[in-house]
Design an enzyme around this catalytic site. Structure first.
Site, PDB file in Angstrom:
ATOM      1  N   ILE A  38       0.853  -1.184   0.000  1.00  0.00           N
ATOM      2  CA  ILE A  38       0.000   0.000   0.000  1.00  0.00           C
ATOM      3  C   ILE A  38       0.893   1.240   0.000  1.00  0.00           C
ATOM      4  CG2 ILE A  38      -2.122  -0.902   1.010  1.00  0.00           C
ATOM      5  CD1 ILE A  38      -1.008  -0.114   3.745  1.00  0.00           C
ATOM      6  N   TYR A 167      -3.705  -9.030  17.811  1.00  0.00           N
ATOM      7  CA  TYR A 167      -2.660  -9.489  16.881  1.00  0.00           C
ATOM      8  C   TYR A 167      -2.414 -10.987  17.091  1.00  0.00           C
ATOM      9  CZ  TYR A 167       2.067  -9.550  14.733  1.00  0.00           C
ATOM     10  OH  TYR A 167       3.182  -9.830  13.971  1.00  0.00           O
ATOM     11  N   LYS A 171      -2.860 -14.014  14.441  1.00  0.00           N
ATOM     12  CA  LYS A 171      -1.745 -14.875  14.026  1.00  0.00           C
ATOM     13  C   LYS A 171      -2.033 -16.345  14.347  1.00  0.00           C
ATOM     14  CE  LYS A 171       0.981 -11.747  12.192  1.00  0.00           C
ATOM     15  NZ  LYS A 171       1.221 -11.729  10.743  1.00  0.00           N
ATOM     16  N   THR A 202      12.718  -4.686  11.427  1.00  0.00           N
ATOM     17  CA  THR A 202      12.016  -4.029  10.307  1.00  0.00           C
ATOM     18  C   THR A 202      11.347  -2.775  10.876  1.00  0.00           C
ATOM     19  OG1 THR A 202       9.904  -5.124  10.732  1.00  0.00           O
ATOM     20  CG2 THR A 202      11.464  -6.313   9.317  1.00  0.00           C
TER      21      THR A 202
HETATM   22  P1  NAD Z   1       6.773  -4.044   8.092  1.00  0.00           P
HETATM   23  O1  NAD Z   1       5.831  -3.117   8.731  1.00  0.00           O
HETATM   24  O2  NAD Z   1       8.137  -3.585   7.766  1.00  0.00           O
HETATM   25  O3  NAD Z   1       6.150  -4.675   6.774  1.00  0.00           O
HETATM   26  C1  NAD Z   1       4.793  -4.972   6.612  1.00  0.00           C
HETATM   27  C2  NAD Z   1       4.416  -4.579   5.211  1.00  0.00           C
HETATM   28  O4  NAD Z   1       3.033  -4.868   4.984  1.00  0.00           O
HETATM   29  C3  NAD Z   1       4.607  -3.072   4.987  1.00  0.00           C
HETATM   30  O5  NAD Z   1       5.329  -2.840   3.814  1.00  0.00           O
HETATM   31  C4  NAD Z   1       3.181  -2.560   4.912  1.00  0.00           C
HETATM   32  O6  NAD Z   1       3.031  -1.395   4.120  1.00  0.00           O
HETATM   33  C5  NAD Z   1       2.470  -3.760   4.302  1.00  0.00           C
HETATM   34  N1  NAD Z   1       1.024  -3.684   4.527  1.00  0.00           N
HETATM   35  C6  NAD Z   1       0.381  -3.357   5.655  1.00  0.00           C
HETATM   36  N2  NAD Z   1      -0.942  -3.347   5.458  1.00  0.00           N
HETATM   37  C7  NAD Z   1      -1.129  -3.672   4.156  1.00  0.00           C
HETATM   38  C8  NAD Z   1      -2.277  -3.827   3.352  1.00  0.00           C
HETATM   39  N3  NAD Z   1      -3.501  -3.606   3.857  1.00  0.00           N
HETATM   40  N4  NAD Z   1      -2.132  -4.196   2.068  1.00  0.00           N
HETATM   41  C9  NAD Z   1      -0.887  -4.395   1.539  1.00  0.00           C
HETATM   42  N5  NAD Z   1       0.243  -4.252   2.256  1.00  0.00           N
HETATM   43  C10 NAD Z   1       0.121  -3.900   3.552  1.00  0.00           C
HETATM   44  O7  NAD Z   1       6.886  -5.301   9.077  1.00  0.00           O
HETATM   45  P2  NAD Z   1       7.540  -6.739   8.834  1.00  0.00           P
HETATM   46  O8  NAD Z   1       8.258  -7.106  10.048  1.00  0.00           O
HETATM   47  O9  NAD Z   1       8.228  -6.804   7.524  1.00  0.00           O
HETATM   48  O10 NAD Z   1       6.203  -7.609   8.804  1.00  0.00           O
HETATM   49  C11 NAD Z   1       5.979  -8.646   7.849  1.00  0.00           C
HETATM   50  C12 NAD Z   1       5.099  -9.697   8.492  1.00  0.00           C
HETATM   51  O11 NAD Z   1       5.805 -10.322   9.566  1.00  0.00           O
HETATM   52  C13 NAD Z   1       3.810  -9.175   9.096  1.00  0.00           C
HETATM   53  O12 NAD Z   1       2.756 -10.086   8.813  1.00  0.00           O
HETATM   54  C14 NAD Z   1       4.106  -9.164  10.591  1.00  0.00           C
HETATM   55  O13 NAD Z   1       2.932  -9.270  11.356  1.00  0.00           O
HETATM   56  C15 NAD Z   1       4.989 -10.370  10.718  1.00  0.00           C
HETATM   57  N6  NAD Z   1       5.856 -10.405  11.898  1.00  0.00           N
HETATM   58  C16 NAD Z   1       6.771  -9.433  12.135  1.00  0.00           C
HETATM   59  C17 NAD Z   1       7.601  -9.544  13.245  1.00  0.00           C
HETATM   60  C18 NAD Z   1       8.670  -8.520  13.561  1.00  0.00           C
HETATM   61  O14 NAD Z   1       9.293  -8.612  14.638  1.00  0.00           O
HETATM   62  N7  NAD Z   1       8.953  -7.563  12.695  1.00  0.00           N
HETATM   63  C19 NAD Z   1       7.481 -10.632  14.109  1.00  0.00           C
HETATM   64  C20 NAD Z   1       6.531 -11.600  13.833  1.00  0.00           C
HETATM   65  C21 NAD Z   1       5.721 -11.496  12.714  1.00  0.00           C
END
Ligand code: NAD
Length: 286
Positions: A38, A167, A171, A202
């Site tokens: 997005i 959240y 998950k 991130t």
């Molecule tokens: P991030 O915020 O850097 O990346 C998430 C991406 O998803 C972003 O680019 C954001 O713009 C995009 N996004 C959000 N809503 C959206 C939508 N409605 N449509 C399209 N794109 C959308 O965070 P990340 O760490 O890269 O997260 C990636 C995945 O990993 C997520 O599902 C997150 O829940 C999961 N996660 C992250 C962590 C962590 O510690 N960073 C831990 C466990 C799980």
């Protein structure tokens, strides 16, 4: 020879963070990439959102590997947008082999104080958005009798998170969706797994409130966060993990080498979930 030579991967949330790492890693392994994100702030998240420029940078890095890329602004809250980009991707590359349903958001509040919008936004992106992504591609994969879907869950899919019950529920839901889809789609030769990231470095984890939370005090800085993150896992020297730690696992799950893997939630957390743990809110006797 790459792990994914000749394959086409569709990746959501590819503008930065893990999504970009998935795109670039899969391209290095030989896949052409369809990347979406997005270009707007979402809900009440406290950290930097991805922009059109971020997605363009992902596309540039994929191109640099020599692989082809189709990048589009599309929201996983819209089936219409997902259907359109999947159709365009199939027209451009002829097929889709791999799906990485990675897009997600993170907010925090005690569940009894949370308003409905905060709850709904997280379900809409993190759980329903994964379902919409799978729904958009599944008919094509069934037609081809092949494919590998990788859904992004979290360590919060196998443990509670007192600050983010919404959240955590989403998950856990992703894992239920993954297991159910793996059963249904196995008959068509399609594999479905999830990866459960630990603490990943991130934009989602790199902002003031997270520094304070990890360090356990106000006005902490990035160095305090880095020190505190060393306590999150079991492997010496591993704090907040690089996004490639997750992308490497997903690339293998997407590859033919993982032909016997389906219905599994693969935890990549430097051992966080095997730690003995402690109760952050003990109730004292008496
Ligand atoms: P991030 O915020 O850097 O990346 C998430 C991406 O998803 C972003 O680019 C954001 O713009 C995009 N996004 C959000 N809503 C959206 C939508 N409605 N449509 C399209 N794109 C959308 O965070 P990340 O760490 O890269 O997260 C990636 C995945 O990993 C997520 O599902 C997150 O829940 C999961 N996660 C992250 C962590 C962590 O510690 N960073 C831990 C466990 C799980």
């Amino acid at each position: 020879m790459g792990l994914l030579d000749g394959k086409v991967a569709f990746i959501t949330g590819a503008g930065h963070g893990q999504g970009r790492a998935h795109a670039v890693t899969m391209a290095r392994e030989g896949a052409d990439v369809i990347a979406i994100d997005i270009d707007q702030p979402i809900a009440n998240v406290l950290y930097q959102h991805a922009s059109a420029d971020d997605l363009a940078e992902t596309a540039r890095q994929v191109s640099e590997t020599g692989r082809r890329v189709l990048s589009r602004i599309a929201d996983v809250r819209s089936s219409e947008a997902l259907d359109a980009v999947v159709a365009e991707g199939i027209e451009t590359f002829g097929k889709i082999d791999v799906v990485v349903a990675n897009a997600g958001i993170f907010t925090q509040a005690p569940f009894w104080e949370m308003d409905e919008k905060t709850w709904d936004d997280v379900q809409d992106v993190n759980l329903k958005g994964v379902w919409r992504t799978m729904k958009a591609v599944t008919p094509h994969l069934i037609e081809r009798r092949a494919g590998s879907m990788i859904l992004t869950s979290s360590v919060n899919s196998v443990e509670g998170n007192p600050a983010a019950a919404h959240y955590t529920a989403a998950k856990h839901g992703v894992v239920g969706l993954m297991r159910s889809a793996a059963q249904t789609l196995g008959a068509y030769g399609i594999r479905v797994n999830s990866v459960a990231p630990g603490l990943i470095d991130t934009p989602m984890t790199n902002y003031q409130a997270m520094y304070d939370q990890m360090a356990g005090r106000e006005n902490a800085d990035r160095a305090d966060y880095d020190r505190a993150a060393l306590n999150f896992g079991a492997i010496a020297g591993q704090g907040a993990l690089p996004p490639e730690s997750i992308a490497n696992a997903a690339a293998w799950l997407a590859s033919d080498g993982a032909f016997a893997m389906t219905g599994q939630n693969i935890v990549v957390d430097a051992g966080h979930t095997i730690l003995a743990g402690f109760n952050p809110n003990p109730v004292l006797p008496g």
